[in-house]
Scaffold this motif. Structure first.
Motif, PDB file in Angstrom:
ATOM      1  N   ILE A  95       0.831  -1.205   0.000  1.00 23.06           N
ATOM      2  CA  ILE A  95       0.000   0.000   0.000  1.00 23.06           C
ATOM      3  C   ILE A  95       0.862   1.252   0.000  1.00 23.06           C
ATOM      4  O   ILE A  95       0.615   2.219  -0.718  1.00 23.06           O
ATOM      5  N   PHE A  96       1.925   1.225   0.822  1.00 24.01           N
ATOM      6  CA  PHE A  96       2.798   2.402   0.927  1.00 24.01           C
ATOM      7  C   PHE A  96       3.404   2.768  -0.417  1.00 24.01           C
ATOM      8  O   PHE A  96       3.380   3.916  -0.843  1.00 24.01           O
ATOM      9  N   PHE A  97       3.915   1.781  -1.124  1.00 27.62           N
ATOM     10  CA  PHE A  97       4.588   2.079  -2.385  1.00 27.62           C
ATOM     11  C   PHE A  97       3.600   2.392  -3.502  1.00 27.62           C
ATOM     12  O   PHE A  97       3.916   3.154  -4.411  1.00 27.62           O
ATOM     13  N   ILE A  98       2.406   1.825  -3.426  1.00 26.84           N
ATOM     14  CA  ILE A  98       1.384   2.185  -4.408  1.00 26.84           C
ATOM     15  C   ILE A  98       1.024   3.659  -4.259  1.00 26.84           C
ATOM     16  O   ILE A  98       0.948   4.406  -5.228  1.00 26.84           O
ATOM     17  N   ILE A  99       0.802   4.065  -2.992  1.00 28.44           N
ATOM     18  CA  ILE A  99       0.443   5.462  -2.738  1.00 28.44           C
ATOM     19  C   ILE A  99       1.617   6.381  -3.048  1.00 28.44           C
ATOM     20  O   ILE A  99       1.471   7.424  -3.681  1.00 28.44           O
ATOM     21  N   LEU A 100       2.801   5.972  -2.612  1.00 28.19           N
ATOM     22  CA  LEU A 100       3.975   6.816  -2.826  1.00 28.19           C
ATOM     23  C   LEU A 100       4.256   6.979  -4.312  1.00 28.19           C
ATOM     24  O   LEU A 100       4.763   8.007  -4.764  1.00 28.19           O
ATOM     25  N   GLY A 101       3.880   5.959  -5.097  1.00 30.05           N
ATOM     26  CA  GLY A 101       4.092   6.042  -6.533  1.00 30.05           C
ATOM     27  C   GLY A 101       3.269   7.133  -7.179  1.00 30.05           C
ATOM     28  O   GLY A 101       3.582   7.603  -8.274  1.00 30.05           O
ATOM     29  N   CYS A 102       2.179   7.534  -6.492  1.00 26.91           N
ATOM     30  CA  CYS A 102       1.341   8.612  -7.007  1.00 26.91           C
ATOM     31  C   CYS A 102       2.010   9.975  -6.846  1.00 26.91           C
ATOM     32  O   CYS A 102       1.584  10.964  -7.427  1.00 26.91           O
ATOM     33  N   TYR A 103       3.062  10.034  -6.038  1.00 27.39           N
ATOM     34  CA  TYR A 103       3.687  11.317  -5.710  1.00 27.39           C
ATOM     35  C   TYR A 103       4.908  11.595  -6.590  1.00 27.39           C
ATOM     36  O   TYR A 103       5.961  12.008  -6.116  1.00 27.39           O
ATOM     37  N   THR A 104       4.763  11.329  -7.850  1.00 27.28           N
ATOM     38  CA  THR A 104       5.841  11.660  -8.774  1.00 27.28           C
ATOM     39  C   THR A 104       6.065  13.162  -8.739  1.00 27.28           C
ATOM     40  O   THR A 104       5.133  13.957  -8.781  1.00 27.28           O
ATOM     41  N   SER A 105       7.321  13.566  -8.685  1.00 28.35           N
ATOM     42  CA  SER A 105       7.676  14.986  -8.559  1.00 28.35           C
ATOM     43  C   SER A 105       7.064  15.584  -7.301  1.00 28.35           C
ATOM     44  O   SER A 105       6.602  16.714  -7.281  1.00 28.35           O
ATOM     45  N   PHE A 106       7.039  14.801  -6.215  1.00 25.34           N
ATOM     46  CA  PHE A 106       6.413  15.264  -4.987  1.00 25.34           C
ATOM     47  C   PHE A 106       7.312  16.232  -4.248  1.00 25.34           C
ATOM     48  O   PHE A 106       8.515  16.323  -4.488  1.00 25.34           O
ATOM     49  N   SER A 107       6.695  16.954  -3.325  1.00 24.15           N
ATOM     50  CA  SER A 107       7.424  17.809  -2.408  1.00 24.15           C
ATOM     51  C   SER A 107       7.247  17.253  -1.012  1.00 24.15           C
ATOM     52  O   SER A 107       6.117  17.047  -0.570  1.00 24.15           O
ATOM     53  N   GLN A 108       8.329  17.012  -0.335  1.00 23.27           N
ATOM     54  CA  GLN A 108       8.292  16.551   1.045  1.00 23.27           C
ATOM     55  C   GLN A 108       8.464  17.776   1.928  1.00 23.27           C
ATOM     56  O   GLN A 108       9.503  18.431   1.903  1.00 23.27           O
ATOM     57  N   ILE A 109       7.439  18.103   2.698  1.00 23.75           N
ATOM     58  CA  ILE A 109       7.409  19.353   3.445  1.00 23.75           C
ATOM     59  C   ILE A 109       7.309  19.046   4.929  1.00 23.75           C
ATOM     60  O   ILE A 109       6.607  18.121   5.339  1.00 23.75           O
ATOM     61  N   LYS A 110       8.029  19.818   5.746  1.00 21.23           N
ATOM     62  CA  LYS A 110       8.062  19.589   7.180  1.00 21.23           C
ATOM     63  C   LYS A 110       7.530  20.808   7.910  1.00 21.23           C
ATOM     64  O   LYS A 110       7.896  21.950   7.603  1.00 21.23           O
ATOM     65  N   VAL A 111       6.649  20.567   8.900  1.00 19.47           N
ATOM     66  CA  VAL A 111       6.087  21.641   9.728  1.00 19.47           C
ATOM     67  C   VAL A 111       6.875  21.693  11.034  1.00 19.47           C
ATOM     68  O   VAL A 111       7.000  20.693  11.743  1.00 19.47           O
ATOM     69  N   LEU A 112       7.424  22.888  11.344  1.00 21.33           N
ATOM     70  CA  LEU A 112       8.290  23.045  12.509  1.00 21.33           C
ATOM     71  C   LEU A 112       7.806  24.164  13.424  1.00 21.33           C
ATOM     72  O   LEU A 112       7.160  25.119  12.980  1.00 21.33           O
ATOM     73  N   ASP A 113       8.136  24.036  14.698  1.00 20.14           N
ATOM     74  CA  ASP A 113       7.967  25.104  15.676  1.00 20.14           C
ATOM     75  C   ASP A 113       8.998  26.190  15.344  1.00 20.14           C
ATOM     76  O   ASP A 113      10.199  25.919  15.253  1.00 20.14           O
ATOM     77  N   SER A 114       8.537  27.429  15.146  1.00 23.48           N
ATOM     78  CA  SER A 114       9.442  28.492  14.706  1.00 23.48           C
ATOM     79  C   SER A 114      10.505  28.832  15.743  1.00 23.48           C
ATOM     80  O   SER A 114      11.562  29.373  15.398  1.00 23.48           O
ATOM     81  N   ILE A 115      10.249  28.515  17.029  1.00 22.34           N
ATOM     82  CA  ILE A 115      11.212  28.847  18.084  1.00 22.34           C
ATOM     83  C   ILE A 115      12.151  27.680  18.378  1.00 22.34           C
ATOM     84  O   ILE A 115      13.375  27.823  18.342  1.00 22.34           O
ATOM     85  N   SER A 116      11.591  26.518  18.635  1.00 24.37           N
ATOM     86  CA  SER A 116      12.417  25.366  19.014  1.00 24.37           C
ATOM     87  C   SER A 116      12.949  24.589  17.821  1.00 24.37           C
ATOM     88  O   SER A 116      13.864  23.780  17.962  1.00 24.37           O
ATOM     89  N   GLN A 117      12.347  24.822  16.644  1.00 25.14           N
ATOM     90  CA  GLN A 117      12.699  24.083  15.429  1.00 25.14           C
ATOM     91  C   GLN A 117      12.355  22.587  15.527  1.00 25.14           C
ATOM     92  O   GLN A 117      12.830  21.788  14.733  1.00 25.14           O
ATOM     93  N   SER A 118      11.537  22.221  16.493  1.00 28.92           N
ATOM     94  CA  SER A 118      11.113  20.829  16.630  1.00 28.92           C
ATOM     95  C   SER A 118       9.885  20.584  15.754  1.00 28.92           C
ATOM     96  O   SER A 118       9.128  21.515  15.441  1.00 28.92           O
ATOM     97  N   PRO A 119       9.681  19.340  15.333  1.00 31.10           N
ATOM     98  CA  PRO A 119       8.531  19.036  14.469  1.00 31.10           C
ATOM     99  C   PRO A 119       7.208  19.298  15.174  1.00 31.10           C
ATOM    100  O   PRO A 119       7.072  19.072  16.376  1.00 31.10           O
ATOM    101  N   VAL A 120       6.225  19.765  14.419  1.00 26.65           N
ATOM    102  CA  VAL A 120       4.862  19.906  14.917  1.00 26.65           C
ATOM    103  C   VAL A 120       4.105  18.660  14.461  1.00 26.65           C
ATOM    104  O   VAL A 120       3.684  18.557  13.311  1.00 26.65           O
ATOM    105  N   SER A 121       3.973  17.716  15.363  1.00 29.86           N
ATOM    106  CA  SER A 121       3.386  16.428  15.014  1.00 29.86           C
ATOM    107  C   SER A 121       1.903  16.558  14.671  1.00 29.86           C
ATOM    108  O   SER A 121       1.162  17.259  15.359  1.00 29.86           O
ATOM    109  N   TYR A 122       1.502  15.884  13.608  1.00 26.83           N
ATOM    110  CA  TYR A 122       0.101  15.736  13.213  1.00 26.83           C
ATOM    111  C   TYR A 122      -0.609  17.064  12.974  1.00 26.83           C
ATOM    112  O   TYR A 122      -1.792  17.214  13.288  1.00 26.83           O
ATOM    113  N   ALA A 123       0.111  18.035  12.437  1.00 24.11           N
ATOM    114  CA  ALA A 123      -0.521  19.302  12.059  1.00 24.11           C
ATOM    115  C   ALA A 123      -1.561  19.038  10.970  1.00 24.11           C
ATOM    116  O   ALA A 123      -1.446  18.102  10.179  1.00 24.11           O
TER     117      ALA A 123
END
Length: 328
Positions: free
Chosen positions: A9-37
């Motif tokens: 399932i993972f690779f089937i779905i990931l295959g749909c993301y040709t030319s995808f952008s992997q984007i990360k949401v971060l806390d602007s102060i601590s630079q830690s990830p904002v989980s499940y935004a």
């Protein structure tokens, strides 16, 4: 589901993301990830970041989306155009959102532990079909003038038999699932969910091995019940791999009609049983990917078309356990 299924399932779905952008949401102060935004598209659709604050976005998959609305409890909302989208999105902490918190310094206070049991039902036709566009909240009253601390929440889960003809047998083999849920607690604001009672991101993974209910221990979050009651909410985030990692799930199905392509939200397992055994109508629904949308009571005449309402099943039967403290 076995590991081979998840990998496929993972690779089937990931295959749909040709030319995808992997984007990360971060806390602007601590630079830690904002989980499940929550990432809303402003047209009723959206996706979630995972526990590392990561999500995938591509104009090929979402050609009609020109802006994103990013939100998370404890942070200011962020609106950003999809053109030249950066690979990091910074959210500013918002420290003044929580209401007054009750603090207790005496850890040895005597208390009485009380439980409101959940209402369980494995009847497919008595269940809400979870979609990630909807959040369900249930109201609970405070039962004493003494301090009351929430210790656990029990979420009813309906299991489905692999063999439909054996669905009424308790010992029948059940369909497998591994699904991530997010939990939130809200104040009572004029009989609707209001401000969050905690900044903590609370999630749990449910599988068929949990049986008819999942009990979530929340004692360490120090959630004291406000005088006018509170709401517990549940929101499905999607399927996970065997380690509990959120998969890039398809959030809707596309159906071709004579008027064009219609997007239908995907239903995720497990189903959530509703009941008529709870006094009153205490369940509310919100479509989370529509900016500024309000909570609406799950009731006839409120814009819902549901067989549950036709059968007078108005409530999701969550159970809770709490401590009522005695005077010092």
């Amino acid at each position: 589901m076995n590991s081979k299924f998840y990998i496929t399932i993972f690779f089937i779905i990931l295959g749909c993301y040709t030319s995808f952008s992997q984007i990360k949401v971060l806390d602007s102060i601590s630079q830690s990830p904002v989980s499940y935004a929550t990432i809303s598209f402003g047209n009723g659709q959206g996706i979630f970041a995972d526990d590392d604050g990561m999500f995938f976005f591509t104009k090929k998959l979402y050609p009609d989306v020109d802006s994103l609305h990013v939100s998370a409890i404890g942070f200011k909302n962020l609106n950003i155009a999809t053109e030249n989208l950066p690979n990091q999105l910074l959210l500013q902490p918002q420290t003044d959102a929580l209401d007054e918190v009750i603090l207790s310094t005496n850890l040895n206070r005597k208390f009485k532990e009380e439980t409101l049991k959940p209402y369980l039902d494995d009847d497919y036709y008595n269940c809400w079909l979870p979609t990630i566009e909807s959040e369900i909240a249930v109201f609970f009253e405070r039962t004493s003038d003494q301090d009351q601390k929430l210790t656990s929440v029990t979420f009813p889960i309906a299991l489905e038999s692999k063999d439909w003809n054996k669905r009424k047998r308790a010992n029948s083999d059940k369909k497998e699932f591994s699904t991530l849920f997010k939990v939130q607690f809200y104040t009572n604001d004029n009989a609707k969910p209001g401000k969050a009672l905690t900044y903590e991101t609370i999630v749990f993974r449910a599988t068929e091995k949990n049986g008819d209910a999942y009990e979530l221990n929340v004692e360490d979050y120090d959630i004291y019940i406000p005088k006018n009651g509170f709401f517990v909410s549940l929101q499905v985030m999607g399927y996970t791999d065997k380690n509990g990692k959120l998969l890039p799930n398809k959030k809707y199905k596309e159906i071709k009609t004579k008027d064009g392509i219609v997007k239908i939200p995907t239903n995720f397992r497990p189903l959530l049983p509703f009941t008529n055994m709870v006094e009153g109508k205490n369940t509310y629904i919100k479509r989370i990917f529509i900016n500024g949308n309000n909570w609406v009571k799950f009731d006839k005449g409120n814009g819902f078309k549901s067989s549950l309402l036709d059968k007078n099943l108005y409530n999701y039967g969550i159970g809770i356990t709490y401590k009522t403290f005695k005077d010092e």
